[in-house]
Design a protein around this motif. Structure first.
Motif, PDB file in Angstrom:
ATOM      1  N   ILE A   3       0.868  -1.174   0.000  1.00 26.83           N
ATOM      2  CA  ILE A   3       0.000   0.000   0.000  1.00 26.83           C
ATOM      3  C   ILE A   3       0.909   1.229   0.000  1.00 26.83           C
ATOM      4  CG2 ILE A   3      -1.792   1.252   1.283  1.00 26.83           C
ATOM      5  CD1 ILE A   3      -2.769  -1.444   0.241  1.00 26.83           C
ATOM      6  N   CYS A  19      -1.034  -0.345  11.890  1.00 22.17           N
ATOM      7  CA  CYS A  19      -0.189  -1.235  11.096  1.00 22.17           C
ATOM      8  C   CYS A  19       0.446  -2.322  11.965  1.00 22.17           C
ATOM      9  CB  CYS A  19       0.904  -0.440  10.386  1.00 22.17           C
ATOM     10  SG  CYS A  19       1.941  -1.487   9.337  1.00 22.17           S
ATOM     11  N   CYS A  72       5.359  -3.838   4.254  1.00 23.32           N
ATOM     12  CA  CYS A  72       3.904  -3.869   4.078  1.00 23.32           C
ATOM     13  C   CYS A  72       3.458  -5.223   3.540  1.00 23.32           C
ATOM     14  CB  CYS A  72       3.458  -2.763   3.130  1.00 23.32           C
ATOM     15  SG  CYS A  72       1.672  -2.748   2.837  1.00 23.32           S
ATOM     16  N   GLU A  74      -0.077  -5.698   3.366  1.00 24.72           N
ATOM     17  CA  GLU A  74      -1.510  -5.410   3.214  1.00 24.72           C
ATOM     18  C   GLU A  74      -2.301  -6.032   4.363  1.00 24.72           C
ATOM     19  OE1 GLU A  74      -3.360  -6.080  -0.571  1.00 24.72           O
ATOM     20  OE2 GLU A  74      -1.537  -5.515  -1.645  1.00 24.72           O
ATOM     21  N   LYS A  76      -2.060  -8.926   5.496  1.00 23.04           N
ATOM     22  CA  LYS A  76      -2.261 -10.374   5.327  1.00 23.04           C
ATOM     23  C   LYS A  76      -1.633 -11.091   6.526  1.00 23.04           C
ATOM     24  CE  LYS A  76      -4.047 -10.180   1.164  1.00 23.04           C
ATOM     25  NZ  LYS A  76      -5.459 -10.274   0.961  1.00 23.04           N
ATOM     26  N   GLU A  81      -8.390  -6.970   5.625  1.00 23.91           N
ATOM     27  CA  GLU A  81      -8.173  -5.835   4.734  1.00 23.91           C
ATOM     28  C   GLU A  81      -7.083  -4.944   5.312  1.00 23.91           C
ATOM     29  OE1 GLU A  81     -11.590  -3.218   4.523  1.00 23.91           O
ATOM     30  OE2 GLU A  81     -11.866  -3.273   6.670  1.00 23.91           O
ATOM     31  N   PRO A  82      -6.433  -4.142   4.477  1.00 24.62           N
ATOM     32  CA  PRO A  82      -5.416  -3.212   4.979  1.00 24.62           C
ATOM     33  C   PRO A  82      -6.040  -2.235   5.980  1.00 24.62           C
ATOM     34  CG  PRO A  82      -5.275  -3.398   2.598  1.00 24.62           C
ATOM     35  CD  PRO A  82      -6.538  -4.093   3.021  1.00 24.62           C
ATOM     36  N   CYS A  93      -4.689   5.853   1.283  1.00 25.72           N
ATOM     37  CA  CYS A  93      -3.932   4.605   1.367  1.00 25.72           C
ATOM     38  C   CYS A  93      -4.451   3.682   0.272  1.00 25.72           C
ATOM     39  CB  CYS A  93      -4.105   3.961   2.740  1.00 25.72           C
ATOM     40  SG  CYS A  93      -3.488   4.965   4.106  1.00 25.72           S
ATOM     41  N   PRO A  95      -3.413   0.842  -3.249  1.00 26.22           N
ATOM     42  CA  PRO A  95      -2.429  -0.130  -3.728  1.00 26.22           C
ATOM     43  C   PRO A  95      -1.278   0.558  -4.466  1.00 26.22           C
ATOM     44  CG  PRO A  95      -4.643  -0.900  -4.179  1.00 26.22           C
ATOM     45  CD  PRO A  95      -4.772   0.523  -3.694  1.00 26.22           C
ATOM     46  N   GLU A 103      -0.751 -12.838  -2.982  1.00 26.90           N
ATOM     47  CA  GLU A 103      -1.151 -13.097  -1.599  1.00 26.90           C
ATOM     48  C   GLU A 103      -0.155 -14.033  -0.923  1.00 26.90           C
ATOM     49  OE1 GLU A 103      -4.916 -14.644   1.080  1.00 26.90           O
ATOM     50  OE2 GLU A 103      -5.249 -14.101  -1.005  1.00 26.90           O
TER      51      GLU A 103
END
Length: 117
Positions: A3, A19, A72, A74, A76, A81-82, A93, A95, A103
């Motif tokens: 992101i 984050c 980062c 995302e 996962k 979701e981010p 924010c 992609p 993924e």
């Protein structure tokens, strides 16, 4: 893919504490790969780059909050979701087209930085 925070950022700071990888930093702040991760000393990142995780790195931006692409995932492995995008009041924010990852690659990066999770 990672992101990125666009220049529409109003520097509100809502994203930074969300984050799970400590990949978001305030404008002009130095950063380290070890910040908020299990990485210490000399490591080879999943992309093959050798780094010292404890070494201070140059800020990515000196104007707005920024996201370190190598950190980062995302969200996962942590969230669906981010989280930065979920809390951003101005939708800056988005992609990062310059850092595309699958993924599986994002999950591998998450496990690399947080093997105990």
């Amino acid at each position: 893919m990672a992101i990125i925070i666009t220049d529409e950022c109003i520097n509100c700071g809502a994203c930074e504490p969300e984050c799970p990888n400590t990949a978001i930093y305030e404008a002009a702040d130095d950063w380290r790969y070890s910040d908020g991760t299990s990485l210490k000393g000399s490591v080879v990142l999943p992309n093959g780059t050798a780094v010292n995780a404890d070494e201070v790195q140059e800020p990515v931006s000196d104007e707005v909050y920024y996201i370190v692409p190598d950190k980062c995932t995302e969200c996962k492995g942590f969230h669906d979701e981010p989280q930065c995008a979920a809390v951003c009041p101005v939708d800056c924010c988005v992609p990062d087209e310059d850092h595309k990852e699958t993924e599986d690659e994002l999950l591998a990066k998450q496990r690399f930085m947080h093997p105990e999770d």
